[in-house]
Design a protein around this motif. Structure first.
Motif, PDB file in Angstrom:
ATOM      1  N   UNK A 173      -1.941   0.225  -4.307  1.00  0.00           N
ATOM      2  CA  UNK A 173      -1.455  -1.045  -3.769  1.00  0.00           C
ATOM      3  C   UNK A 173      -2.237  -2.207  -4.354  1.00  0.00           C
ATOM      4  N   UNK A 174      -1.658  -3.386  -4.226  1.00  0.00           N
ATOM      5  CA  UNK A 174      -2.319  -4.625  -4.633  1.00  0.00           C
ATOM      6  C   UNK A 174      -2.191  -5.592  -3.468  1.00  0.00           C
ATOM      7  N   UNK A 175      -3.306  -6.139  -3.040  1.00  0.00           N
ATOM      8  CA  UNK A 175      -3.296  -7.073  -1.913  1.00  0.00           C
ATOM      9  C   UNK A 175      -3.300  -8.513  -2.390  1.00  0.00           C
TER      10      UNK A 175
ATOM     11  N   UNK B 223       0.259  -3.858   8.887  1.00  0.00           N
ATOM     12  CA  UNK B 223       0.436  -4.385   7.535  1.00  0.00           C
ATOM     13  C   UNK B 223       0.414  -3.250   6.514  1.00  0.00           C
ATOM     14  N   UNK B 224      -0.567  -2.378   6.646  1.00  0.00           N
ATOM     15  CA  UNK B 224      -0.700  -1.255   5.722  1.00  0.00           C
ATOM     16  C   UNK B 224       0.505  -0.315   5.817  1.00  0.00           C
TER      17      UNK B 224
ATOM     18  N   UNK C 227       7.696   0.006   2.731  1.00  0.00           N
ATOM     19  CA  UNK C 227       8.537  -0.831   1.859  1.00  0.00           C
ATOM     20  C   UNK C 227       8.453  -0.413   0.390  1.00  0.00           C
ATOM     21  N   UNK C 228       7.305   0.064  -0.029  1.00  0.00           N
ATOM     22  CA  UNK C 228       7.111   0.455  -1.426  1.00  0.00           C
ATOM     23  C   UNK C 228       7.271   1.969  -1.632  1.00  0.00           C
ATOM     24  N   UNK C 229       7.724   2.662  -0.575  1.00  0.00           N
ATOM     25  CA  UNK C 229       7.996   4.096  -0.638  1.00  0.00           C
ATOM     26  C   UNK C 229       6.788   4.889  -1.146  1.00  0.00           C
TER      27      UNK C 229
ATOM     28  N   UNK D 285      -3.021   4.463   2.574  1.00  0.00           N
ATOM     29  CA  UNK D 285      -2.782   3.665   3.790  1.00  0.00           C
ATOM     30  C   UNK D 285      -4.084   3.332   4.488  1.00  0.00           C
ATOM     31  N   UNK D 286      -4.957   4.333   4.583  1.00  0.00           N
ATOM     32  CA  UNK D 286      -6.225   4.108   5.268  1.00  0.00           C
ATOM     33  C   UNK D 286      -7.130   3.151   4.480  1.00  0.00           C
TER      34      UNK D 286
END
Length: 97
Positions: A29-31, A63-64, A70-72, A79-80
């Motif tokens: 992921x990218x925040x 949020x996570x 959403x990004x499957x 997630x953690x």
């Protein structure tokens, strides 16, 4: 001009405990920290009459989870890690309801 902060631009040594245990684990992921801050500010405004309902941990968890759905992305560790990163970021910001 305001520069947005993204998680992939941060110093790689500033990682969560979970990622340090799995140093070879890829980040899925990218925040966008400005987006997180705006969404949390909106949450604070929504509950300004009931500040006891504002919970950073719950927001970070939702949020996570939402991002990964959403990004499957079906990866518990990702997630953690994201939860911990969002929580740490929001704990460093002082919001007033």
């Amino acid at each position: 001009m305001h520069k947005e902060r993204y998680s992939f631009l941060l110093n790689s040594k500033k990682t969560t405990r979970m990622r340090s245990r799995r140093s070879a684990y890829p980040k899925l992921y990218v925040l966008n920290y400005a987006k997180i801050k705006d969404q949390f500010r909106q949450e604070v405004n929504n509950y300004r009459n009931h500040p006891e309902l504002i919970n950073i941990e719950e927001f970070a968890m939702n949020y996570s989870l939402g991002y990964h759905i959403c990004h499957n992305i079906e990866d518990f560790i990702s997630k953690e890690c994201m939860f911990l990163e969002v929580k740490k970021y929001l704990e460093g910001i002082h919001f007033f309801a």
